[in-house]
Design a protein around this motif. Sequence first.
Motif, mmCIF file in Angstrom:
data_model
loop_
_atom_site.group_PDB
_atom_site.id
_atom_site.type_symbol
_atom_site.label_atom_id
_atom_site.label_comp_id
_atom_site.label_asym_id
_atom_site.label_seq_id
_atom_site.Cartn_x
_atom_site.Cartn_y
_atom_site.Cartn_z
ATOM 1 N N CYS A 218 13.702 3.640 -20.832
ATOM 2 C CA CYS A 218 14.378 3.368 -19.565
ATOM 3 C C CYS A 218 14.401 1.868 -19.342
ATOM 4 C CB CYS A 218 13.706 4.078 -18.391
ATOM 5 S SG CYS A 218 12.160 3.347 -17.826
ATOM 6 N N ASP A 219 15.371 1.397 -18.577
ATOM 7 C CA ASP A 219 15.393 -0.024 -18.277
ATOM 8 C C ASP A 219 14.560 -0.289 -17.026
ATOM 9 O OD1 ASP A 219 17.735 1.144 -16.688
ATOM 10 O OD2 ASP A 219 17.584 -0.876 -15.879
ATOM 11 N N ARG A 220 14.194 -1.534 -16.829
ATOM 12 C CA ARG A 220 13.256 -1.893 -15.774
ATOM 13 C C ARG A 220 13.818 -1.674 -14.371
ATOM 14 N NH1 ARG A 220 9.002 -4.708 -18.144
ATOM 15 N NH2 ARG A 220 9.417 -5.374 -20.288
ATOM 16 N N LYS A 221 15.138 -1.561 -14.251
ATOM 17 C CA LYS A 221 15.759 -1.320 -12.949
ATOM 18 C C LYS A 221 16.043 0.159 -12.691
ATOM 19 C CE LYS A 221 17.898 -5.893 -12.712
ATOM 20 N NZ LYS A 221 19.169 -6.657 -12.585
ATOM 21 N N GLY A 222 15.753 1.005 -13.679
ATOM 22 C CA GLY A 222 15.956 2.436 -13.494
ATOM 23 C C GLY A 222 17.401 2.864 -13.465
ATOM 24 N N ARG A 223 18.238 2.158 -14.192
ATOM 25 C CA ARG A 223 19.667 2.495 -14.212
ATOM 26 C C ARG A 223 20.093 3.255 -15.461
ATOM 27 N NH1 ARG A 223 21.874 -3.468 -12.249
ATOM 28 N NH2 ARG A 223 21.064 -3.348 -10.095
ATOM 29 N N ARG A 224 19.407 3.008 -16.578
ATOM 30 C CA ARG A 224 19.753 3.662 -17.834
ATOM 31 C C ARG A 224 18.505 4.310 -18.423
ATOM 32 N NH1 ARG A 224 25.062 4.186 -19.465
ATOM 33 N NH2 ARG A 224 24.354 4.079 -21.608
ATOM 34 N N ILE A 225 18.660 5.511 -18.947
ATOM 35 C CA ILE A 225 17.555 6.216 -19.582
ATOM 36 C C ILE A 225 18.020 6.785 -20.918
ATOM 37 C CG2 ILE A 225 16.374 6.799 -17.427
ATOM 38 C CD1 ILE A 225 17.626 9.581 -17.577
ATOM 39 N N GLY A 226 17.047 7.047 -21.791
ATOM 40 C CA GLY A 226 17.377 7.633 -23.079
ATOM 41 C C GLY A 226 16.188 8.384 -23.645
ATOM 42 N N ILE A 227 16.463 9.215 -24.625
ATOM 43 C CA ILE A 227 15.415 9.997 -25.269
ATOM 44 C C ILE A 227 15.809 10.231 -26.721
ATOM 45 C CG2 ILE A 227 16.420 12.266 -24.721
ATOM 46 C CD1 ILE A 227 13.528 13.190 -24.081
ATOM 47 N N ALA A 228 14.815 10.248 -27.612
ATOM 48 C CA ALA A 228 15.087 10.462 -29.037
ATOM 49 C C ALA A 228 14.059 11.401 -29.632
ATOM 50 C CB ALA A 228 15.084 9.127 -29.785
ATOM 51 N N HIS A 229 14.514 12.194 -30.598
ATOM 52 C CA HIS A 229 13.672 13.077 -31.411
ATOM 53 C C HIS A 229 13.504 12.381 -32.753
ATOM 54 C CE1 HIS A 229 14.019 16.287 -34.654
ATOM 55 N NE2 HIS A 229 12.847 16.562 -34.123
#
Length: 247
Positions: free
Chosen positions: A115-126
């Motif tokens: 996640c970015d420090r401003k909480g605007r973009r998130i992601g997840i990976a396997h």
Amino acid sequence: MDEPRFIQPEWPAPENVRAATSTRIGGASRPPFDTFNLGARAGDDALSVKENRRRLREALSLPEEPRWLAQVHGTRVVAAGTVQRDESRADAAVTDRPGVVCAVLTADCLPVLLCDRKGRRIGIAHAGWRGLSGGIIEQTIKATGVAPGELLAWLGPAIGPDVYEVGADVLDACRASDPGCERCFRPGRSERWYADIYALARRRLEAAGVHAVYGGGLCTHTDAERFYSYRRDGRTGRMATLIWRTR
């Protein structure tokens, strides 16, 4: 009946970013999937998986059904908002939309949250060894559209370095895309190696410019009470790691 139990990431994510990893406790599945299996492709009874996913949504107060992926140990990243009903063959997802729940399923492979420090973009990976050596972490970072130095990462439960025994082919594959990664391996039995998947992921994150990395150290293989492990049990369930924005 046990309530579902979760691992809560310890990382300085913004208040609007929520995340969790499920354990095997608190579901409806029977052995060998006992009890909180969330994987629809593991061989479990479909009604049990449906009930477990309902309990997942309820226990975490999720804003929607997670955008489950059809994971293939590859490097494809998708926009989570486009995923419908386990149909997207991918191993990572990103979003900037509040209320969209990104998810991956694991039973020894490494779940990676971003996640970015401003909480605007998130992601997840396997990230198993194939994904790591192929660049799944780098592709997920790129897909966030955020400068790597602005990202936080959390490493969820995975198979630990004392039991993750691999062949020379795994070492060769990792070394081909990450020269110097030999320090993440130690000699095992009969020309085999013990791999530290956490250290391999940290190297990749660091090299890509993500320096705020948290988590790691929970071994799915040795903690049979809390975690599924494909290496340990073969026919078994799957845990879910999830991340979403509340606003």
